[in-house]
Scaffold this motif. Structure first.
Motif, PDB file in Angstrom:
ATOM      1  N   ASN A   3       0.938  -1.335   0.249  1.00  0.00           N
ATOM      2  CA  ASN A   3      -0.316   0.307  -0.407  1.00  0.00           C
ATOM      3  C   ASN A   3       0.830   1.736   0.015  1.00  0.00           C
ATOM      4  OD1 ASN A   3      -2.480  -0.915   0.442  1.00  0.00           O
ATOM      5  ND2 ASN A   3      -2.043  -1.456   2.267  1.00  0.00           N
ATOM      6  N   LEU A   4       0.501   2.178  -0.378  1.00  0.00           N
ATOM      7  CA  LEU A   4       1.344   3.078  -0.644  1.00  0.00           C
ATOM      8  C   LEU A   4       0.594   4.532  -0.258  1.00  0.00           C
ATOM      9  CD1 LEU A   4       1.029   4.097  -4.475  1.00  0.00           C
ATOM     10  CD2 LEU A   4       3.549   3.787  -3.415  1.00  0.00           C
ATOM     11  N   ASP A   5       1.566   5.413   0.826  1.00  0.00           N
ATOM     12  CA  ASP A   5       1.268   6.439   1.895  1.00  0.00           C
ATOM     13  C   ASP A   5       0.672   7.692   1.537  1.00  0.00           C
ATOM     14  OD1 ASP A   5       1.211   8.008   4.308  1.00  0.00           O
ATOM     15  OD2 ASP A   5       3.142   7.589   4.816  1.00  0.00           O
ATOM     16  N   ILE A   6      -0.273   7.286   1.879  1.00  0.00           N
ATOM     17  CA  ILE A   6      -0.926   9.145   0.712  1.00  0.00           C
ATOM     18  C   ILE A   6      -0.503  10.793   1.427  1.00  0.00           C
ATOM     19  CG2 ILE A   6      -3.073  10.468   0.893  1.00  0.00           C
ATOM     20  CD1 ILE A   6      -3.482   8.619  -0.413  1.00  0.00           C
ATOM     21  N   THR A   7       0.528  10.633   3.201  1.00  0.00           N
ATOM     22  CA  THR A   7       0.735  11.204   3.455  1.00  0.00           C
ATOM     23  C   THR A   7       2.367  11.449   2.952  1.00  0.00           C
ATOM     24  OG1 THR A   7       0.150  11.017   5.673  1.00  0.00           O
ATOM     25  CG2 THR A   7       2.069  12.882   5.095  1.00  0.00           C
ATOM     26  N   ALA A   8       2.940  10.434   2.088  1.00  0.00           N
ATOM     27  CA  ALA A   8       3.710  10.367   1.560  1.00  0.00           C
ATOM     28  C   ALA A   8       3.567  10.743  -0.042  1.00  0.00           C
ATOM     29  CB  ALA A   8       4.681   9.000   1.674  1.00  0.00           C
ATOM     30  N   LEU A   9       2.296  10.131  -0.488  1.00  0.00           N
ATOM     31  CA  LEU A   9       2.716  10.790  -2.042  1.00  0.00           C
ATOM     32  C   LEU A   9       2.507  11.982  -1.940  1.00  0.00           C
ATOM     33  CD1 LEU A   9      -0.002   8.160  -2.983  1.00  0.00           C
ATOM     34  CD2 LEU A   9       3.104   8.595  -3.605  1.00  0.00           C
ATOM     35  N   ARG A  10       1.237  12.862  -0.539  1.00  0.00           N
ATOM     36  CA  ARG A  10       0.944  14.518  -0.603  1.00  0.00           C
ATOM     37  C   ARG A  10       2.588  15.302  -0.620  1.00  0.00           C
ATOM     38  NH1 ARG A  10      -3.494  16.307   1.028  1.00  0.00           N
ATOM     39  NH2 ARG A  10      -4.309  14.885   1.442  1.00  0.00           N
ATOM     40  N   SER A  11       3.457  14.865   0.058  1.00  0.00           N
ATOM     41  CA  SER A  11       4.826  15.189   0.392  1.00  0.00           C
ATOM     42  C   SER A  11       5.653  15.295  -1.544  1.00  0.00           C
ATOM     43  CB  SER A  11       5.425  14.918   1.237  1.00  0.00           C
ATOM     44  OG  SER A  11       5.223  14.801   2.436  1.00  0.00           O
ATOM     45  N   PHE A  12       5.415  13.872  -1.917  1.00  0.00           N
ATOM     46  CA  PHE A  12       5.902  13.854  -3.173  1.00  0.00           C
ATOM     47  C   PHE A  12       5.642  15.016  -4.251  1.00  0.00           C
ATOM     48  CE2 PHE A  12       5.880  12.030  -7.573  1.00  0.00           C
ATOM     49  CZ  PHE A  12       7.012  11.956  -7.424  1.00  0.00           C
ATOM     50  N   VAL A  13       4.395  15.094  -4.114  1.00  0.00           N
ATOM     51  CA  VAL A  13       3.555  16.411  -4.968  1.00  0.00           C
ATOM     52  C   VAL A  13       3.882  17.722  -4.388  1.00  0.00           C
ATOM     53  CG1 VAL A  13       1.380  16.823  -6.041  1.00  0.00           C
ATOM     54  CG2 VAL A  13       1.175  14.339  -5.859  1.00  0.00           C
ATOM     55  N   ALA A  14       4.066  17.552  -3.173  1.00  0.00           N
ATOM     56  CA  ALA A  14       3.896  19.336  -3.168  1.00  0.00           C
ATOM     57  C   ALA A  14       6.107  19.823  -3.645  1.00  0.00           C
ATOM     58  CB  ALA A  14       4.412  19.509  -1.087  1.00  0.00           C
ATOM     59  N   ILE A  15       6.846  18.734  -3.622  1.00  0.00           N
ATOM     60  CA  ILE A  15       7.512  19.237  -3.820  1.00  0.00           C
ATOM     61  C   ILE A  15       8.041  19.741  -5.262  1.00  0.00           C
ATOM     62  CG2 ILE A  15      10.007  18.121  -4.053  1.00  0.00           C
ATOM     63  CD1 ILE A  15       9.872  16.234  -1.710  1.00  0.00           C
ATOM     64  N   ALA A  16       7.455  18.545  -6.171  1.00  0.00           N
ATOM     65  CA  ALA A  16       7.008  18.609  -8.117  1.00  0.00           C
ATOM     66  C   ALA A  16       6.375  19.173  -7.813  1.00  0.00           C
ATOM     67  CB  ALA A  16       6.179  17.522  -8.391  1.00  0.00           C
ATOM     68  N   GLU A  17       5.274  19.922  -7.339  1.00  0.00           N
ATOM     69  CA  GLU A  17       5.126  21.671  -7.802  1.00  0.00           C
ATOM     70  C   GLU A  17       5.435  23.155  -6.984  1.00  0.00           C
ATOM     71  OE1 GLU A  17       0.893  21.096  -6.039  1.00  0.00           O
ATOM     72  OE2 GLU A  17       0.384  19.389  -7.982  1.00  0.00           O
ATOM     73  N   THR A  18       6.644  22.674  -6.059  1.00  0.00           N
ATOM     74  CA  THR A  18       7.091  24.159  -5.523  1.00  0.00           C
ATOM     75  C   THR A  18       8.720  23.901  -5.997  1.00  0.00           C
ATOM     76  OG1 THR A  18       8.091  22.566  -3.442  1.00  0.00           O
ATOM     77  CG2 THR A  18       5.367  23.779  -3.402  1.00  0.00           C
ATOM     78  N   VAL A  21      12.183  20.073  -1.250  1.00  0.00           N
ATOM     79  CA  VAL A  21      12.265  20.166  -0.405  1.00  0.00           C
ATOM     80  C   VAL A  21      11.801  21.172   1.092  1.00  0.00           C
ATOM     81  CG1 VAL A  21      12.785  19.067   2.612  1.00  0.00           C
ATOM     82  CG2 VAL A  21      13.394  17.730  -0.265  1.00  0.00           C
ATOM     83  N   THR A  22      12.373  22.180   0.519  1.00  0.00           N
ATOM     84  CA  THR A  22      11.945  23.176   2.290  1.00  0.00           C
ATOM     85  C   THR A  22      11.421  23.751   1.439  1.00  0.00           C
ATOM     86  OG1 THR A  22      14.626  23.597   2.190  1.00  0.00           O
ATOM     87  CG2 THR A  22      12.647  24.963   2.884  1.00  0.00           C
ATOM     88  N   ARG A  23      10.710  23.949   0.001  1.00  0.00           N
ATOM     89  CA  ARG A  23       9.540  25.065   0.747  1.00  0.00           C
ATOM     90  C   ARG A  23       8.289  24.136   0.467  1.00  0.00           C
ATOM     91  NH1 ARG A  23      12.696  27.331  -3.827  1.00  0.00           N
ATOM     92  NH2 ARG A  23      12.450  25.407  -5.146  1.00  0.00           N
ATOM     93  N   ALA A  24       8.147  22.671  -0.132  1.00  0.00           N
ATOM     94  CA  ALA A  24       7.639  21.596   0.310  1.00  0.00           C
ATOM     95  C   ALA A  24       6.873  21.563   1.851  1.00  0.00           C
ATOM     96  CB  ALA A  24       7.795  20.804  -0.272  1.00  0.00           C
ATOM     97  N   ALA A  25       7.726  21.481   2.408  1.00  0.00           N
ATOM     98  CA  ALA A  25       8.416  21.412   3.928  1.00  0.00           C
ATOM     99  C   ALA A  25       7.313  22.414   4.723  1.00  0.00           C
ATOM    100  CB  ALA A  25       8.840  21.526   4.994  1.00  0.00           C
ATOM    101  N   GLY A  26       7.489  24.221   3.901  1.00  0.00           N
ATOM    102  CA  GLY A  26       6.673  25.200   3.989  1.00  0.00           C
ATOM    103  C   GLY A  26       5.430  25.485   4.395  1.00  0.00           C
ATOM    104  N   SER A  33      13.177  17.524   7.698  1.00  0.00           N
ATOM    105  CA  SER A  33      13.536  16.150   7.970  1.00  0.00           C
ATOM    106  C   SER A  33      12.653  15.013   7.391  1.00  0.00           C
ATOM    107  CB  SER A  33      13.773  16.264   9.323  1.00  0.00           C
ATOM    108  OG  SER A  33      12.972  16.633  10.706  1.00  0.00           O
ATOM    109  N   ALA A  34      11.084  16.093   8.219  1.00  0.00           N
ATOM    110  CA  ALA A  34      10.127  14.794   8.309  1.00  0.00           C
ATOM    111  C   ALA A  34       9.419  14.540   6.320  1.00  0.00           C
ATOM    112  CB  ALA A  34       9.158  15.315   8.927  1.00  0.00           C
ATOM    113  N   VAL A  35       9.179  15.649   5.739  1.00  0.00           N
ATOM    114  CA  VAL A  35       9.287  15.464   4.324  1.00  0.00           C
ATOM    115  C   VAL A  35      10.396  14.821   4.006  1.00  0.00           C
ATOM    116  CG1 VAL A  35       8.774  16.540   2.549  1.00  0.00           C
ATOM    117  CG2 VAL A  35       8.156  17.748   4.059  1.00  0.00           C
TER     118      VAL A  35
END
Length: 298
Positions: A3-18, A21-26, A33-35
């Protein structure tokens, strides 16, 4: 299956769109580090490299680019489920007005679908005559109405076309008599249309009864005291299509129109309107409507 982790996928999408990692975390209100840990777990679960560092920039690997469209859809679907099932914004009442003769089969199936998607929203379904529904909409009594009409007013949209059928008692003979005995409510939209068609064909007619009660009309027709016209496939009990062999004139199509969707301010009203459009489209094509196969009207 893993099973894929939705939370991790959300972080992945945020990195791609921003773009980092730093901007995605914000954006996600998380630590950097969590991202990073979420992306690491995602890569480990897939056994794939998703991100590549180019200088100080983070870019998607070819595999990451392929994953991105899936990840966006999965995150969006997750959010849609959570919103529709738990968000207080999707509570309340939607008022839908429908002519008596088209409650079945599409409308009842659509309401089942709508209830599944919006379990906290109550649908106030009222069946009436087209003219009364239009008047009620103008007074703000309805969010949406369906109508059966010969034409279309500027504020509406036609969502289906339906054949009309001469209808009478099973094994009835009253349709052979002249003048032809008609049974229509005084407020029925089909009444003047049928009278015009009969006049054009030179067929004498007379009203067998004057009433506003659909039950009275149905009882009279079921007793072979009159005939009427309904949308094909919507005949009430004890009434059947008349196989007249050309003794009665052909009838034009009736339009099934929808009003109110264009002015809808609510997402749930717009969603109900779209389900109604799709329900009639499925009926026309013979596809499934709300989980069952329905035949085309007529």
């Amino acid at each position: 299956m893993r099973n894929l982790d939705i939370t991790a996928l959300r972080s992945f999408v945020a990195i791609a769109e921003t773009g980092g990692v730093t901007r995605a975390a914000g954006l996600l209100n998380l630590t950097q580090s969590a991202v990073s840990m979420q992306i690491k777990r995602l890569e480990e679960s897939l056994d794939l490299k998703l991100l590549e560092r180019v200088g100080r920039q983070v870019e998607l690997s070819p595999t990451g680019e392929q994953l991105l469209s899936y990840a966006r859809r999965m995150v969006a679907l997750n959010d849609e489920i959570m919103t529709k099932l738990t968000d207080k914004g999707f509570e309340g009442v939607v008022s839908l007005g429908v002519p008596h003769d088209i409650v079945y089969p599409v409308v009842s199936k659509v309401l089942q679908q709508f209830r599944a998607q919006f379990p906290n929203v109550q649908v106030d379904l009222r069946a009436s005559f087209t003219r009364e529904l239009q008047e009620g909409l103008s007074r703000g009594e309805f969010d949406l109405i369906l109508t059966t009409e010969e034409g279309l007013m500027p504020t509406g949209e036609t969502i289906s076309r339906a054949k009309m059928s001469w209808t009478g008692a099973e094994n009835g003979i009253i349709w052979r008599q002249r003048p032809l005995k008609l049974g229509f409510s005084r407020r029925c939209m089909f009444r003047p249309l049928v009278q015009k068609v009969l006049d054009r064909e030179g067929i004498a007619w007379e009203m067998a009864l004057e009433t506003d009660s659909d039950r009275t009309i149905e009882a009279s027709i079921g007793a072979d005291l009159a005939v009427c016209v309904v949308i094909a496939g919507t005949e009430p009990p004890h009434m059947v299509p008349i196989h007249h062999g050309g003794a009665l004139p052909d009838l034009p199509e009736s339009l099934i129109n929808m009003y109110g969707a264009e002015q809808a301010q609510s997402q749930i009203v717009s969603a109900l309107a779209e389900l109604l459009r799709q329900g009639y489209a499925d009926l026309k094509s013979g596809a499934r409507v709300g989980g069952s196969v329905l035949r085309e009207v007529g």
